[in-house]
Design an enzyme around this catalytic site. Sequence first.
Site, short mmCIF file in Angstrom:
data_model
loop_
_atom_site.label_atom_id
_atom_site.label_comp_id
_atom_site.label_asym_id
_atom_site.label_seq_id
_atom_site.Cartn_x
_atom_site.Cartn_y
_atom_site.Cartn_z
N ARG A 151 -3.50 -26.06 87.57
CA ARG A 151 -2.20 -25.75 86.96
C ARG A 151 -1.82 -26.76 85.87
O ARG A 151 -1.44 -26.38 84.77
CB ARG A 151 -1.08 -25.80 88.00
CG ARG A 151 -1.04 -24.66 88.96
CD ARG A 151 0.25 -24.80 89.79
NE ARG A 151 0.17 -24.00 90.98
CZ ARG A 151 -0.40 -24.41 92.12
NH1 ARG A 151 -0.93 -25.61 92.21
NH2 ARG A 151 -0.44 -23.61 93.16
N MET A 210 -9.22 -28.17 85.48
CA MET A 210 -8.41 -27.16 84.80
C MET A 210 -7.61 -26.38 85.84
O MET A 210 -7.73 -25.16 85.96
CB MET A 210 -9.34 -26.26 83.97
CG MET A 210 -8.65 -25.38 82.98
SD MET A 210 -7.99 -26.27 81.56
CE MET A 210 -7.73 -24.86 80.45
N ARG A 224 -4.52 -39.39 89.27
CA ARG A 224 -4.45 -40.51 90.21
C ARG A 224 -5.31 -41.63 89.67
O ARG A 224 -6.37 -41.39 89.10
CB ARG A 224 -4.96 -40.09 91.60
CG ARG A 224 -3.95 -39.31 92.42
CD ARG A 224 -2.77 -40.17 92.84
NE ARG A 224 -1.82 -39.46 93.67
CZ ARG A 224 -0.75 -38.80 93.22
NH1 ARG A 224 -0.50 -38.77 91.91
NH2 ARG A 224 0.05 -38.18 94.05
N HIS A 247 3.91 -44.38 86.68
CA HIS A 247 3.81 -43.17 87.51
C HIS A 247 5.07 -42.31 87.40
O HIS A 247 5.76 -42.07 88.39
CB HIS A 247 3.52 -43.53 88.98
CG HIS A 247 2.93 -42.39 89.76
ND1 HIS A 247 1.99 -42.56 90.75
CD2 HIS A 247 3.14 -41.05 89.70
CE1 HIS A 247 1.67 -41.39 91.28
NE2 HIS A 247 2.37 -40.44 90.66
N THR A 274 -2.97 -38.78 84.04
CA THR A 274 -1.71 -38.53 84.75
C THR A 274 -2.00 -38.01 86.17
O THR A 274 -1.11 -37.48 86.82
CB THR A 274 -0.84 -37.48 84.02
OG1 THR A 274 -1.66 -36.33 83.77
CG2 THR A 274 -0.29 -38.01 82.72
N GLU A 302 -1.42 -49.03 92.78
CA GLU A 302 0.00 -49.08 92.40
C GLU A 302 0.81 -49.82 93.45
O GLU A 302 0.53 -49.67 94.64
CB GLU A 302 0.52 -47.65 92.24
CG GLU A 302 -0.17 -46.94 91.10
CD GLU A 302 0.29 -45.49 90.93
OE1 GLU A 302 1.26 -45.07 91.58
OE2 GLU A 302 -0.35 -44.79 90.14
C1 DGY Z 1 2.46 -35.89 92.59
O1 DGY Z 1 3.14 -34.91 92.82
O2 DGY Z 1 1.33 -36.00 93.04
C2 DGY Z 1 3.07 -36.95 91.73
O3 DGY Z 1 2.10 -37.80 91.22
C3 DGY Z 1 4.07 -37.74 92.54
O4 DGY Z 1 3.40 -38.29 93.62
#
Ligand code: DGY
Length: 324
Positions: free
Chosen positions: A162, A160, A243, A290, A241, A272
């Site tokens: 930003r 939790m 890693r 990504h 979203t 990736e």
């Molecule tokens: C981040 O800012 O970590 C995005 O995934 C782009 O790498």
Amino acid sequence: MADTPARIVVTRRMPPAVEERLAASGLDVAFNEDDRLFTRADTIRALQEADGILLAVGDPLDGPLLDAEGRRRTQIIANFGVGVNHIDLDAARDRGVIVTNTPGVLTDATADTAMMLILQATRRASEMEMQLRRGEWGGFSPTAQLGMSVQGKTLGVIGMGRIGAATARRAVLGFGMRAIYFNRSAVGPWDLPAEARPSIEAVMEEADVVTLHAPGGGANRGLISAERIARMKPTAYLVNTARGDVIDETALVAALVAGRIAGAGLDVFAHEPEVPAELVALANVTLLPHIGSATLETRTAMGMLAADNLIAHFRGEPLPSRVV
Ligand code: DGY
């Protein structure tokens, strides 16, 4: 700045406003006009020739690379992105190399992507679109193509920070979900109803949609393990979203193939740009390449912040966002 301008290597093509800013900065900047991915040899050469490097998530940096065959000139690595799991931070710290990142400026874009994946997964949007594109849509049906409404459902946020909080805000205030979360350290109070849970397991068991916002690498590698995936409801969805390596990808593929969970929405992958073939073949998975932060506005803001860090360093000013 010193009389001889510091030399900067930018490993990727940047949005135009960022390249203009760097070109006008007084630094001696080498751009990557073809946006060709750097090889290890290219990176070693850059580390030997440049005082500062602006790089991104596709540019891994480990200790041996940072040594640059004993001839490293680089003092500062400005990462284009908030996630720095592709950089060995301990190795950078040991060698006195500064690392900066770009927090804050990509919060909304990434939370938007998480919300988009939550909706795409629960409404089976990718599957439905593929059905239509293949010419298999037979017309409106009251009982086919049904997904799950998110209103009144529970969103479980792992991490939790930003972006996790911004995703919860969208889900709760915009879509009528209820939010629970696990965060390693105490966080809050919040400007929205969101209840902490004592463990990741508790969130995995209770949530209808689990969304991941924990940083990748280190201790978080495989954080969402087979055991934790097994705690999810069979009707639940997993969205990532953050890693790819935060999830045990093999275990997730197995759970999805076996129909152990309802579906997933993934913007990031463990290796990736490779995406497991099983995932590509599955209908109940939405896959994005990504693009969490991929708006012109956001990518420009990220590049500007990376440039700010480099410029501040070579002016001897405080760095806006230093990691190491
Ligand atoms: C981040 O800012 O970590 C995005 O995934 C782009 O790498």
